[in-house]
Motif scaffolding. Sequence first.
Motif: not given
Lengths: 311, 307, 354
Positions: A120-127, A129-148
Amino acid sequence: MIKYFGKRFFYMFLSLLVIITATFFLMRLAPGNPFTSEKQLPPEIEANLNAHYGLDQPWYVQYFDYLKRIATWDFGPSFKYKGQTVNDIISEGFPVSLALGIEAIFIALALGVLLGVLAALYHNKWQDYSSMIFAVVGISVPSFIMAALLQYIFAIKLQVLPVARWDSFAHTILPALALATTPLAFIARLTRSSMLEVLSNDYIKTAKAKGLSRGVITVKHAVRNAMMPVVSYLGPLSAGIITGSFVIEKIFGIPGLGSHFVTSIQNRDYTVIMGVTVFYSILLLLSIFIVDIIYGLIDPRIKLRAHKKGA
Amino acid sequence: MSALPNKKDKFVVVGSQADHAEKINKPSLSFWKEAWLHFKKNKLAMFGALLLIVLITMAAIGPHIVKYDYATNDLMNSNQPPSKEHWFGTDDLGRDVFARTWEGARISLFIGIAAALIDLAIGIIWGGIAGYKGGRVDEIMMRIADILYGIPNLLMIIILMVVLGQGLGTMILAMTITGWIGMARIVRGQVLQLKTQEFVLASRTLGADSRRILFKHLIPNSMGPILVTLTLTIPTAIFTEAFLSFLGLGLNPPLASWGTMASDGLPALEYFPWRLFFPATFICLTIFAFNVIGDGLRDALDPRLRK
Amino acid sequence: MEKLLEVKNLEVGFQTYGGYVQAVRGVSFDVNRGETLAIVGESGSGKSVTTQAIMKLIPMPPGEIRNGQILLDGEDLVPKTSKQMEKILGQDVSMIFQDPMTSLNPTMRVGAQITEVILKHNNVSKETANKKAIELLELVGIPRAEERVRQYPHQFSGGMRQRVMIAIALAANPKLLIADEPTTALDVTIQAQILELMKSIKKEVGSSIIFITHDLGVVANVADRVAVMYAGQIVEIGTVDEIFYDPRHPYTWGLMASMPSLETVDEGQLEAIPGTPPDLTNPPKGDAFAPRNPYALQIDYEEEPPMFQVSPTHFAKTWLLHPEAPRIDPPEAVLKNRRKLAGTFEKPVMVMEV
């Protein structure tokens, strides 16, 4: 204030009653009698057992007996393992699950809030975008797959952390991370949007007009207000951690309540399934209730609304 | 500070000129067109949409482009790594993982879409009645929903699966028994909003074209949140299917879903990682695609988020 | 008189989806010490953007100060970084915002919101700051101040919250106080109280004030000088008397005619200015007001008017003051009040070429 919490408590109680009732009657509908699944028992022994467990009583007697037992914190016996009660299983497994759960919640909250605030502090900057891509990937990887994935990379390939079991702190890292991934990502997104909303508020402009530094504005004025939605997410968060723990404990061979629960499901150990479900429900509803109280304490406006309604 | 030459004729009063004032600077677009323009700008969402199209196409044709059947065992060729013969390798029974992956795609997507549509149907009925009737009916219906909402979702699904027995139908049933509440709440909110807009509608019936208002403004505006919820229900259902498979409550063999494939592949992770890798990757990609599409839709359909 | 603030040819723009908005298009004015300057204009005229530019509160991006200087005590604020601005904001310049309901932090006690300014800009202890906060609340007319400092904003009414905002703005004794429509969001009776308070504070504290409003009626009460803004430009600026008794710009005439007074209400001759302000992504050619101006000249549609000086303190930006322009009488509402003021030039002088 008291009226507000009283109402909350009442709803919690109703939800709990619905859960207990639903599980009780669903379990009665379950295919087959708990004793018939594997060995064929002589009829007189079966009748004996039924009498012992009260199964020969009419359903309403059983139902109220069950309610009474729950009220005295007695979740009943295991049908599969003689002499073991659900209470035994809980007191054996729950401390382990609790430790794992708290570690995961801590990781999810600390890193999630940090990522969200940065984004939020670096809204629309690379920080951002990268956090939000990380977040959307994190939401998309179920915990059991992450565990594996974590097991494969850190335990099997790099061999820096143990694959499984529950002996030392090192053993807790991978399962806690796997368990934390999805809520972490979710908290990051929640914090970001909440921060952005707060940062667009007039009082942030006031704070800037006061000549306060960016750090002070962020911490004192923005983050505190932005934490409100995160606090109310703590309820669903604990639900996610609990259900997540079923699979994670199984994958990492952790002797927690989740593992026992999964075993009981696979064994169709109906009374254990029922007892643990009710225990989890109580735990969850209680944590949601506590979150409500915390929320009321943090946000001064809640008190007023309750006061006004009460008056 | 020179006087301006040849400007005498310019100093005549001409007054205000409406055509100068009423120039429309922005072309007005229909709701959906503007939403689409916004969605198109969202690179992540567009990537998700593309990914989804590829996944759906593969689910349609995937099982047919290899000569292997998803259910045929070939124990002589069990646990083969990916090769020219078996693109994604084979599993412990020698079944072709490629064929199984796309067969699994069909089932996982079917579960997701079916669960979402059933949620939508129940949600529209329940939330629609509550919102439309209002008053006591609304109060009671939403209180019931509130109490049910407090019940932990996955726990209830597990119990239902244990009781109902494993199978495609029971799985969708279990998911929707608990899943409709969120949708019902959204639908109710939208109906309440539409109701207040009925005044607008009524006042326009005399003059303006009311069908135009209904289709251009009211329905699109209320569709937004419902569409977004629908999009985000699908990945949740796909996740739940995989989750149940891990608990041993998944589909019965030889049916392949991504969840059963991944849970079968997990114990073999150390030696035959491809058996987990392919289904797991596609679970993630699908959930990812739906998530970013949902986010993109939310941004594009909410006029407040447009700038 | 000594100049505290000089704004020179300020241009501010915003990059938006709809294109580049030229919100402020070459604004120049100054504020003397101890003086109150009112900036009047419709919403979207650029008055708020101008003052937020002075405080550098414009979000950049999408906003930018494209051109111009903002001299505070001779020091240009435009090139300053936000870190450097921290010393100036609150201390030299402070601001009161429009909506008191949203301008205070809802989860922070009122006292803490005042003391944080004091602690930031003065080297004093917490106790001293607390005492000062209570004094300030008393100064802005909040009863039981000692109790009130420990309360939260939601326990205050709108008018009381605006008093708190004023206390915050005054906390570090600023040289310049910017009030951005401080009464717009309040009830009429409360408005009058807040205006009275502002006037008495000005006497007591002696800061210069920039008072932004869309309501010309408020202006006569509080201001020494008035600047009228339209479409991102100052179209007329002068002393209160000059603007009220001898306005020269047709837009100012329109504002005067649309202002209710005791007589006009009886006679029912309140006139609205037709149309809406122009879209500043595409500022019109010539005079931006021309399409709404019943007295518009042909040249208004072709060339932007220069600034004409009418008296040592009075300027207006309209072709009507050009020697070749026809004589035009302002509307009745303006004529009625018109007075001959001392110091007015024989003939307007063009001061800026197009």
